[in-house]
Scaffold this active site. Sequence first.
Site, PDB file in Angstrom:
ATOM      1  N   GLU A 109      -5.158   1.819   2.561  1.00  0.00           N
ATOM      2  CA  GLU A 109      -5.062   0.666   3.458  1.00  0.00           C
ATOM      3  C   GLU A 109      -5.243   1.070   4.906  1.00  0.00           C
ATOM      4  O   GLU A 109      -5.899   0.375   5.689  1.00  0.00           O
ATOM      5  CB  GLU A 109      -3.699  -0.016   3.269  1.00  0.00           C
ATOM      6  CG  GLU A 109      -3.558  -1.377   3.979  1.00  0.00           C
ATOM      7  CD  GLU A 109      -2.949  -1.294   5.375  1.00  0.00           C
ATOM      8  OE1 GLU A 109      -2.800  -2.347   6.016  1.00  0.00           O
ATOM      9  OE2 GLU A 109      -2.631  -0.168   5.855  1.00  0.00           O
ATOM     10  N   GLU A 110      -4.646   2.204   5.277  1.00  0.00           N
ATOM     11  CA  GLU A 110      -4.634   2.615   6.679  1.00  0.00           C
ATOM     12  C   GLU A 110      -6.014   3.004   7.206  1.00  0.00           C
ATOM     13  O   GLU A 110      -6.199   3.126   8.419  1.00  0.00           O
ATOM     14  CB  GLU A 110      -3.669   3.789   6.876  1.00  0.00           C
ATOM     15  CG  GLU A 110      -2.211   3.459   6.594  1.00  0.00           C
ATOM     16  CD  GLU A 110      -1.590   2.521   7.614  1.00  0.00           C
ATOM     17  OE1 GLU A 110      -2.304   2.076   8.541  1.00  0.00           O
ATOM     18  OE2 GLU A 110      -0.400   2.224   7.477  1.00  0.00           O
TER      19      GLU A 110
ATOM     20  N   ASP B  90       5.847   1.901   6.927  1.00  0.00           N
ATOM     21  CA  ASP B  90       4.570   1.216   6.740  1.00  0.00           C
ATOM     22  C   ASP B  90       3.741   2.103   5.798  1.00  0.00           C
ATOM     23  O   ASP B  90       3.108   3.040   6.239  1.00  0.00           O
ATOM     24  CB  ASP B  90       3.873   1.039   8.088  1.00  0.00           C
ATOM     25  CG  ASP B  90       2.484   0.454   7.973  1.00  0.00           C
ATOM     26  OD1 ASP B  90       2.142  -0.089   6.901  1.00  0.00           O
ATOM     27  OD2 ASP B  90       1.720   0.545   8.958  1.00  0.00           O
TER      28      ASP B  90
ATOM     29  N   HIS C 178       0.826  -1.212   0.000  1.00  0.00           N
ATOM     30  CA  HIS C 178       0.000   0.000   0.000  1.00  0.00           C
ATOM     31  C   HIS C 178       0.858   1.259   0.000  1.00  0.00           C
ATOM     32  O   HIS C 178       1.900   1.345   0.661  1.00  0.00           O
ATOM     33  CB  HIS C 178      -1.014  -0.015   1.139  1.00  0.00           C
ATOM     34  CG  HIS C 178      -0.471   0.106   2.532  1.00  0.00           C
ATOM     35  ND1 HIS C 178      -0.264   1.313   3.148  1.00  0.00           N
ATOM     36  CD2 HIS C 178      -0.131  -0.844   3.453  1.00  0.00           C
ATOM     37  CE1 HIS C 178       0.181   1.121   4.379  1.00  0.00           C
ATOM     38  NE2 HIS C 178       0.279  -0.192   4.584  1.00  0.00           N
TER      39      HIS C 178
ATOM     40  N   HIS D 135       3.745   4.034  12.410  1.00  0.00           N
ATOM     41  CA  HIS D 135       2.649   4.983  12.646  1.00  0.00           C
ATOM     42  C   HIS D 135       3.091   6.176  13.481  1.00  0.00           C
ATOM     43  O   HIS D 135       2.250   6.866  14.072  1.00  0.00           O
ATOM     44  CB  HIS D 135       1.441   4.297  13.300  1.00  0.00           C
ATOM     45  CG  HIS D 135       0.689   3.415  12.358  1.00  0.00           C
ATOM     46  ND1 HIS D 135      -0.627   3.065  12.570  1.00  0.00           N
ATOM     47  CD2 HIS D 135       1.043   2.802  11.200  1.00  0.00           C
ATOM     48  CE1 HIS D 135      -1.044   2.281  11.586  1.00  0.00           C
ATOM     49  NE2 HIS D 135      -0.038   2.111  10.742  1.00  0.00           N
TER      50      HIS D 135
END
Length: 360
Positions: free
Chosen positions: A215-216, A186, A73, A328
Amino acid sequence: MTYNNDIGALRDLLRCLSEAFGPSGNEGAVRKLVREEIKDAADSLQVDAMGNLIAFKAGDGPEPRMKIMVSAHMDEVGLMITEINKNGTLSFKAPSIDPRMLLAKRLVIGAERVPGIIGAPVPHLQKGDAASRVVGADELFIDIGATDEKGANGKVKVGDFATFATTFTPLSDDPAWPTVRGKAFDDRAGCAALVTLLKGGPYPVDLYGVFTVQEEVGLRGARVAAYRVDPQAAFALEGTICDDLPRPPDEDSTPVTRLGDGPAITLMDRSLIAHPGIIRALREAAEAESIRVQYKAPGLGGTDSGAIHLIRAGIPATAVAAPCRYIHGPAAILNLNDLAATVHLMDATLRRIAPEHITR
């Protein structure tokens, strides 16, 4: 492909991807970078209505060839501006970000990359519980140096996105421990691995490399892309939780993953239980190529594979990830050997996977 000699190229690719601006729903800059990198390696490139970039690389094995989807992603956790206040500060929402990560962080906002900083009530003026508790995101604001609402409106608007303003930095050049720091590992780590795979090959299978969006915020792009591709099996490449630092003496939990222990294979998370045949294919490839792997602690997190495996009649799937400390957050740490080994593992798996791996 010579993996040990590709660390420098992998690092430079990750640098470009990490520093790109790409919060959920605003992945265009990342997509442009990826497209430029793979345009000569793919047989076709398409962008769907959601913004997913779908690259097709024809296999060289005998027909009928398996159709395999490998995804990563493009989006990163970010903030959305929700209000411009009379004093020139900005209110915002920050889904998927721990409020403890936000205080005093530098940001860039919108298409013009307006610089800003996250402000909070002055601790010297707080009393009682307010002085020690975690300040919620709804109490924070972004300061862009404007003096009033009119001045801020000239720079940003409601609906603009913001990301952390983090510069990619190599931390160690030791070949045994080549670590780097940057934002959005990420999943720019997964994107770097997938770009490298597409530049390799050809493989005995037809490969669909899919760079997904959103995606998140709910695995949204992967659902659409998997329905369109309709693969026989799928792998999501990720940057995943790594919590391997020392713990308090009374805490005896096993880390989710460990930096330097190789790619992490997902057996189960909150979004899926991995197909056993796919796990067997990965294990066989790792054993044949002497690739060190680890298994992500079960039950944690979720990836695009959680959406992909439920599409149409079901798609055997799992995730393979490079461990990243502090995901994150404004900056994560990654071992490039883990990322190179992730590419090696997937390359070896694509060369070995067969219909019997996905037969129940």
